[in-house]
Design a protein around this motif. Structure first.
Motif, short mmCIF file in Angstrom:
data_model
loop_
_atom_site.label_atom_id
_atom_site.label_comp_id
_atom_site.label_asym_id
_atom_site.label_seq_id
_atom_site.Cartn_x
_atom_site.Cartn_y
_atom_site.Cartn_z
N ALA A 236 0.85 -1.18 0.00
CA ALA A 236 0.00 0.00 0.00
C ALA A 236 0.90 1.24 0.00
O ALA A 236 2.01 1.22 0.52
CB ALA A 236 -0.90 -0.01 1.23
N GLU A 270 -5.22 0.58 -10.55
CA GLU A 270 -5.00 -0.03 -9.24
C GLU A 270 -4.83 1.10 -8.22
O GLU A 270 -3.94 1.93 -8.39
CB GLU A 270 -3.74 -0.90 -9.29
CG GLU A 270 -3.63 -1.90 -8.18
CD GLU A 270 -2.45 -2.84 -8.41
OE1 GLU A 270 -2.61 -3.82 -9.15
OE2 GLU A 270 -1.37 -2.56 -7.85
N ARG A 272 -3.75 1.62 -4.77
CA ARG A 272 -3.12 0.89 -3.68
C ARG A 272 -3.05 1.74 -2.42
O ARG A 272 -2.00 2.21 -2.00
CB ARG A 272 -1.72 0.48 -4.13
CG ARG A 272 -1.66 -1.01 -4.31
CD ARG A 272 -0.28 -1.51 -4.44
NE ARG A 272 0.27 -1.32 -5.75
CZ ARG A 272 1.54 -1.00 -5.95
NH1 ARG A 272 2.34 -0.80 -4.94
NH2 ARG A 272 1.98 -0.87 -7.17
N VAL A 294 -6.57 -3.69 -3.68
CA VAL A 294 -5.68 -4.81 -3.35
C VAL A 294 -5.84 -5.29 -1.90
O VAL A 294 -5.11 -6.16 -1.46
CB VAL A 294 -4.21 -4.45 -3.63
CG1 VAL A 294 -3.99 -4.19 -5.10
CG2 VAL A 294 -3.76 -3.25 -2.82
#
Ligand code: NOJ
Length: 525
Positions: A236, A270, A272, A294
């Motif tokens: 992350a 994405e 994150r 995620v």
């Protein structure tokens, strides 16, 4: 029509999917030859990883020409044929866009190297003088996410006309991937041109690479803390000074504005981030349609952790009215079978988690080979190709283990992926996991995923966009979509537990009468 809101998107790592010409590297013609398989699998859309002209330092995420196809993967004609055929098979085609950086072989970067400090050519990237009496120290203390400093020094001509060490340029990844300067209008205009180029060729959308990148902090200040390198390509990125600056949202608004002229096209990326507020910003009505989350992928095989990940993902999208987007697997992380414990246990857990994921509302991203239950492959040092390996000083092995080519059929080396030498060695165990064999076996992971995708599409129990949780024994979870009758139960404990009431529609493993065994999930109605 917002087809993506509950789509199953199948990610194809083109290099590893199917090789049509025997050079050991997957290509677009190879993808085209497998469209029947993908239709049978029942997915709605494909996501193709970069196939653009590239020196392949980061296997295509180093783009030298974003509006052309690398000869390794085919040509523009092959791409056009693939899109046409995919559409005939009822499959939409989305492609990766890489706006944060280019390859060092991109004509812009070459021109920058040939030009003087302060020139317009340099202004497309982040060139800066170094610190220290002779500029011998990098402009700030950032490390690249692949390990090693995020700056590389170039040669410039000094006042006496001599070549010598000069400015530094920023690369958040390999030195061969210089970051673009998104305060430069030329960068915006060129990205818009690229978007239209592919939209006009019929693509159904984009997956934005490094969706938290692009915008850099004013003045590129030092990071107060040491920055993680090498392992961060999957972590992350909350509170990482290299990412998630407010200016990045203007980039997403520009991308979205272009797409809004093309009805039915989707833009995903994405996201994150753990912080739900900051996550939601990326999904505001004029930014991404889908934020690939995620959290579930990062959760261990533990019922509380899985539930917490699901609740947090749902909370992140709720306020902005976007659908959640789930993934358990990409080309950047160890495969689920390996992550959850390897061998039969890892396989059982990966199957169970696939049922959890496919029961949830929203979009789901599968990564090629996940449907075959492929494990990571232990590769010898000598064959490793991921730039993380070298840039981390050979301390991190990188991501090759989850990128080994797909076994399609047969027992001979190449397993139908290639008639040549695969670009990463395929282990003999892959021969027991071929798509051809699994299609014939009703108990296989492929048959399970096919059936689950089919039910998800056709069964009325999959309506409803929120989740209701039921009480469940310790180490287990059970939920259904609000207003529906379909229940998904997961047993992540070490003991068999009673199944919730209802008829079993699908189970990830063999049930023991009315008991749900450990490492198993079931759908009941
Ligand atoms: C994210 C991609 O998933 C990864 O494979 C790649 O190395 C980086 N972005 C750099 O573009």
């Amino acid at each position: 029509m917002q087809w993506w809101r509950d789509a199953v998107v199948y990610q194809i790592y083109v290099r590893s999917f199917s090789d049509s010409d025997g050079d050991g590297v997957g290509d677009l013609e190879g993808v085209r030859s497998r469209l029947g398989y993908l239709e049978l699998l029942g997915v709605d859309a494909l996501r193709l990883t970069p196939f653009y002209t590239s020196p392949m330092v980061d296997h295509g995420y180093d783009v030298a020409d974003p509006r052309n196809v690398d000869h390794v993967f085919g040509g523009l004609d092959t791409f056009d044929g693939l899109v046409t055929d995919a559409h005939e098979h009822g499959l939409r085609v989305t492609i990766d866009l890489v706006p944060n950086h280019t390859s060092s072989e991109h004509e812009w970067f070459r021109a920058a190297l040939d030009s003087a400090p302060g020139s317009p050519e340099r202004a497309r990237y982040h060139f800066r003088p170094g610190r220290g009496p002779h500029g011998e120290e990098p402009p700030n203390n950032w490390t690249s996410v692949f390990g090693a400093p995020a700056w590389t020094r170039v040669q410039d001509i000094d006042d006496a006309g001599e070549w010598g060490p000069g400015e530094w340029y920023l690369h958040l990844r390999a030195p061969d991937q210089p970051d673009l300067n998104w305060t430069n209008p030329e960068v915006w205009a060129d990205t818009e041109k690229t978007l239209r180029f592919w939209l006009d060729r019929g693509v159904d959308g984009f997956h934005i690479d490094t969706a938290l990148g692009m915008s850099k902090p004013d003045g590129l200040p030092d990071s107060p803390e040491d920055l993680p390198g090498a392992d961060v390509s999957t972590a992350a990125l909350d509170d990482d000074p290299r990412f998630d600056h407010d200016g990045v949202h203007d980039v997403h608004r520009m991308i979205r504005a272009v797409l809004d002229h093309y009805p039915g096209r989707v833009v995903a990326g994405e996201v994150r981030l753990r912080d739900v507020e900051r996550f939601a910003h990326y999904l505001r009505p004029d930014e991404l349609h889908l934020g690939v989350d995620v959290r579930l992928m990062h959760a261990p095989f533990d019922a509380d952790a899985v539930r917490e990940a699901i609740e947090s993902s749902l909370a992140a999208v709720e306020k902005v009215g976007a659908p959640p987007t789930w993934t358990l697997s990409t080309h950047d992380v160890p495969r689920p079978v390996t992550r959850y414990g390897r061998g039969p246990v890892g396989c059982a857990r990966a199957r169970a988690m696939a049922l959890v994921e496919l029961a949830l509302p929203g979009a789901v991203c599968l990564y090629n080979g996940e449907e075959l239950g492929l494990p990571d492959v232990e590769l010898p040092d000598a064959v490793l190709q991921d730039p993380i390996w070298e840039h981390s000083g050979r301390t991190e092995r990188g991501r090759d283990a989850c990128r080994v080519p797909m076994p399609w059929e047969g027992g001979a080396p190449g397993f139908g992926f290639t008639s040549g030498e695969p670009w990463l060695p395929m282990p003999p165990e892959y021969g027991e996991l071929t798509a051809a064999d699994q299609l014939e076996d009703t108990a296989s992971t492929l048959s399970l995923i096919r059936r689950a995708v089919e039910l998800r599409k056709t069964h009325p129990g999959f309506r409803g966009s929120s989740v209701e949780w039921f009480g469940a024994p310790a180490g287990c979870l059970a939920f259904r979509r609000a207003g529906s009758t379909l229940v998904c139960a997961l047993n992540a404990s070490a003991e068999a537990v009673p199944l919730p009431p209802g008829d079993v529609l699908l189970a990830s493993g063999q049930l023991q009468g009315n008991l749900l065994p450990p490492d198993t999930a079931a759908w009941l109605t």
